[in-house]
Write a protein that holds these residues in place. Structure first.
Motif, PDB file in Angstrom:
ATOM      1  N   PHE A  91      43.453   8.646  19.584  1.00 29.94           N
ATOM      2  CA  PHE A  91      43.421   7.401  18.800  1.00 29.94           C
ATOM      3  C   PHE A  91      43.220   7.692  17.317  1.00 29.94           C
ATOM      4  O   PHE A  91      43.933   7.158  16.461  1.00 29.94           O
ATOM      5  CB  PHE A  91      42.303   6.501  19.328  1.00 29.94           C
ATOM      6  N   TYR A 137      43.806  10.399  15.701  1.00 32.21           N
ATOM      7  CA  TYR A 137      44.992  11.095  15.185  1.00 32.21           C
ATOM      8  C   TYR A 137      46.045  10.069  14.772  1.00 32.21           C
ATOM      9  O   TYR A 137      46.615  10.154  13.687  1.00 32.21           O
ATOM     10  CB  TYR A 137      45.518  12.030  16.273  1.00 32.21           C
ATOM     11  N   PHE A 138      46.290   9.072  15.644  1.00 34.45           N
ATOM     12  CA  PHE A 138      47.230   8.001  15.307  1.00 34.45           C
ATOM     13  C   PHE A 138      46.789   7.269  14.036  1.00 34.45           C
ATOM     14  O   PHE A 138      47.587   6.972  13.165  1.00 34.45           O
ATOM     15  CB  PHE A 138      47.318   6.981  16.454  1.00 34.45           C
ATOM     16  N   VAL A 139      45.477   6.988  13.937  1.00 31.74           N
ATOM     17  CA  VAL A 139      44.953   6.248  12.791  1.00 31.74           C
ATOM     18  C   VAL A 139      45.217   7.022  11.502  1.00 31.74           C
ATOM     19  O   VAL A 139      45.645   6.444  10.493  1.00 31.74           O
ATOM     20  CB  VAL A 139      43.447   5.966  12.975  1.00 31.74           C
ATOM     21  N   VAL A 140      44.982   8.349  11.532  1.00 27.00           N
ATOM     22  CA  VAL A 140      45.176   9.155  10.326  1.00 27.00           C
ATOM     23  C   VAL A 140      46.655   9.154   9.920  1.00 27.00           C
ATOM     24  O   VAL A 140      46.991   8.945   8.751  1.00 27.00           O
ATOM     25  CB  VAL A 140      44.661  10.599  10.540  1.00 27.00           C
ATOM     26  N   ILE A 141      47.562   9.355  10.888  1.00 33.22           N
ATOM     27  CA  ILE A 141      49.001   9.328  10.589  1.00 33.22           C
ATOM     28  C   ILE A 141      49.388   7.978   9.993  1.00 33.22           C
ATOM     29  O   ILE A 141      50.093   7.891   8.977  1.00 33.22           O
ATOM     30  CB  ILE A 141      49.834   9.629  11.861  1.00 33.22           C
ATOM     31  N   VAL A 143      48.285   7.741   6.405  1.00 32.22           N
ATOM     32  CA  VAL A 143      49.131   8.531   5.497  1.00 32.22           C
ATOM     33  C   VAL A 143      50.382   7.737   5.135  1.00 32.22           C
ATOM     34  O   VAL A 143      50.754   7.627   3.962  1.00 32.22           O
ATOM     35  CB  VAL A 143      49.520   9.884   6.139  1.00 32.22           C
ATOM     36  N   ILE A 144      51.003   7.130   6.142  1.00 29.31           N
ATOM     37  CA  ILE A 144      52.246   6.394   5.896  1.00 29.31           C
ATOM     38  C   ILE A 144      51.984   5.125   5.084  1.00 29.31           C
ATOM     39  O   ILE A 144      52.651   4.857   4.082  1.00 29.31           O
ATOM     40  CB  ILE A 144      52.935   6.063   7.242  1.00 29.31           C
ATOM     41  N   VAL A 162      46.036   7.011   0.258  1.00 32.96           N
ATOM     42  CA  VAL A 162      45.678   7.231   1.660  1.00 32.96           C
ATOM     43  C   VAL A 162      44.191   6.919   1.850  1.00 32.96           C
ATOM     44  O   VAL A 162      43.799   6.273   2.824  1.00 32.96           O
ATOM     45  CB  VAL A 162      46.000   8.683   2.091  1.00 32.96           C
TER      46      VAL A 162
END
Lengths: 275, 275, 275, 275
Positions: free
Chosen positions: C157, C159-163, C166-167, C189
């Protein structure tokens, strides 16, 4: 008599178009209505932006009047075409529909009141019915049931939160005082609510060491007690997940209640035949 | 002996009016009390607003004195009318009732202490009993049970959070330093709490790239661990949802304990007969 | 041989005092240790407050040296009295104990490094063992188990939040640009993380209409996805609530592992006899 | 024919290296790819920092071109080596891969568009497959299933939240007005979202007593309704925790679908043989 029949069938057709979404004409009407609502909300929003209003004032004003008059006609047709008009007038949607049209008329006497037309946003709640998304209707019903079940517990909880904020706000007012931005007890209570709910604007913030210490406790408290409403709703939701009934979007022609069980022959509210 | 009887019955009547809400007089008393509490809190709040206080100072002062004297009389009556007065005096509500009256008397010697009268807000907790909303009493009891059950787990959790904030605050103090607003370790710990609980005032915020990087990690951490207290309370709440007992709002005439089981004949606490 | 025995018994006694909390001496030692840790943390905090440091610098410095030397002696005794010293040295608490003493020695060469002494806060985790609150130890164990079980899901979860951040940060950088405070992609970011986690400092905030629109979507997103870690932990916690084992605070004399099952005769880790 | 065979086997080898992570070469390729993606994101980030860009502009530009060309080659190889190239091109990863390469080419015509290269962050989602962490893939699948199941309920909830924010924003605009920072209805709606989601920037904050009162209600409301999405997801997650299937990271050579059941012989999507 024939005239009467014709009259009735005329009303009946309008009822089917306005209140239901099963026929082609009804669906078209609903989609147009949805677009008109969205457009009118956009108009009110644009008008509130000063740079926009000064440039396009006349256009915005005319467009709003056009939409308001269309909504008024729709409101009158809704009253005429239904068998028991008062049931509609005093229903949730009936009141919303009325409140959506009067602000513009009111603005003739009261400057600024036309902004209330943004209340039309509430009409957007019809979207579920319009799009005939039974799945969504079911989902929103289950949400409402879970909320109703946990209503008492949540109000008890919020009552505690408000009392807590009054007390914490007063203590902070005595610690920090007007020289640090805590100008009065109501302002301090406002600050306590801003802090406990973890919103944290920062327009008012403690400056004394002891004030910051107490604020830290309030924050950790708020961090801990946010778990309570969540726990309440979740417990209710896991229960209600199992026992839900499928309903459809058909509206009763005499009392306009919706959410009839799939395959129901008669209205569960007034007992008249559904078609 | 007759005098004694009369005395007892006089006390008994007052007990029924003050402590219970079953008779008409008792209900009336409770509603008036509730309004008086709300009025007195409003008075204290208004007095703290400077523009209000300078204009209506005399009026506000007199009104507060009237309410304080009324509360004092009520407090004395409560002590007289109960069989075991010390049980009341040292009970939760007994202490609250005392604390609600003394700040005004104290203000004769200590300037500013009368703001503490806002502690009267705690008296508002009686509202559930006053309105005889057994449903609400039940809901609040179930909330308290779930909280009590998860007490140890939540204190362990908060203990971890505090230790975490001390360490994170110290590291941020070393990274950012006094020149970026992190003036001392206690201030930095305060900032860490503000950040981890997702309050985020913004009065202190990291400015160096590495400080912002660490702050990001703290935030994501706080975002993740807010799940823990929620999980604890929810797990407890789903359990306690099943085994709850219905209680009523009757108060024991000798020890003033409430929440007797429906249909109970004797007080569960002191064993005296309930009427 | 006798000498050897005496030596062993001397070590044995120290082991019992330092590592366990069952005897009177052991309890006393633990309470004193806890107070010393708290005092040392307070010292480091006070020293970081400039106004305090300038006035009491000599006193604070001496006090810190006294505590550091005491902690060093304790650390050496811990190593001597245990049978397998390396197991302790490389255990979680062994590393913490070392890290708690060296910063002050380090400060002789590296200015400012003594602030790291605040890492001693981690030693406070011993409190559960010290106070012999099996209930708390059990609660914290159950918390850790639930967290361990949901570890993979929560890291996925986050990991998804960090990606996502970034976007979203990059898009906001392109919309708002350096002139509105979004000076670079890393800063943006950082802003996205501040917003998505609902911290919201307000040091950077969108100013263009489109930026505010996108920010609104991010916030609603963050409001929605905070439900995910909560859901994960809760689901795990309701499961683990049922199958938990009672453990005690006794430490193995040879490998110093704790949390043995009640009534266990041998260490579950190294198999040596528990006494 | 032999040539054809050789051709196929050549394609086959590339497919195994690029699409799968079972062979040594495939694993190496994936790890290098992951590092390249991370490096390229870092490059885009560093370039956006002005002080960095002015100093190392030429180096950053060349490095980006090198990575972009490598990604382009990889993209072309992916298309060539797969049996049904269009399935890949229009798949989620296919689109991401394309979007990751074009921004740099686009920047030749459109200044600033190369920042979009940060979209490469989405490629990082491959990490689960690359590291062959079946455990993580399973965890992320279960997360996605729970989210899919609660999709309708969460969209209904967010729809309500947006309507609520439109109405609350309008009312706040009428109460506070442009002189207190609520310059227009869209801005006020933005403020309502900032407040309801407990983000609380503080760039806009109510100043009138009545505005602060309404804001308090919005905050407490937001504090209460955050429980709803949590309740939805948790209820779904406890359900899905029980019925999950173990899958592996093998990719189908003809349609490149992943997540085949452990021990599956044929692709569940296109029916071709898995090797």
């Amino acid at each position: 008599m024939k005239n009467n029949d014709k009259n009735t069938s005329w009303k009946y057709r309008i009822h089917e178009i306005i209140y239901e979404a099963d026929t082609k004409a009804g669906k078209l009407f609903d989609v147009i209505l949805l677009i008109a609502i969205l457009a009118s909300i956009l108009l009110v929003m644009l008008e509130s932006i000063e740079s926009f209003d000064t440039r396009y004032h006349t256009f915005l004003n005319i467009a709003e009047w056009v939409i308001t008059i269309l909504f008024s006609i729709e409101y009158i047709l809704r009253i005429i075409s239904i068998k028991k008009p008062f049931k509609y007038i005093f229903s949730f949607y009936g009141i919303i529909d009325l409140l959506s049209t009067i602000p513009k008329y009111l603005s003739l006497f009261l400057v600024g009141s036309h902004h209330l037309a943004a209340l039309r946003a509430l009409r957007l709640l019809r979207v579920f019915r319009i799009l005939k998304l039974a799945r969504y209707v079911g989902a929103s019903n289950r949400l409402l049931v879970a909320l109703k079940m946990s209503r008492t517990k949540i109000s008890v909880f919020l009552y505690f939160v408000v009392i807590l904020c009054v007390i914490l706000g007063t203590i902070m007012y005595m610690i920090e005082g007007p020289e640090n931005g805590f100008t009065s007890i109501p302002t301090s209570v406002y600050w306590a609510i801003v802090t406990l709910t973890t919103v944290g604007y920062g327009d008012i913030a403690p400056h004394t060491p002891f004030g910051q210490f107490l604020a830290s406790i309030i924050m950790i408290l708020g961090y801990g007690i946010i778990a309570i409403p969540t726990g309440i709703v979740t417990a209710e939701m896991t229960k209600s997940a199992n026992n839900s009934v499928d309903t459809n979007t058909q509206a009763c022609p005499s009392c306009s209640k919706e959410n009839h069980k799939d395959g129901a022959q008669f209205c569960y509210n007034c007992g008249s035949k559904l078609n």
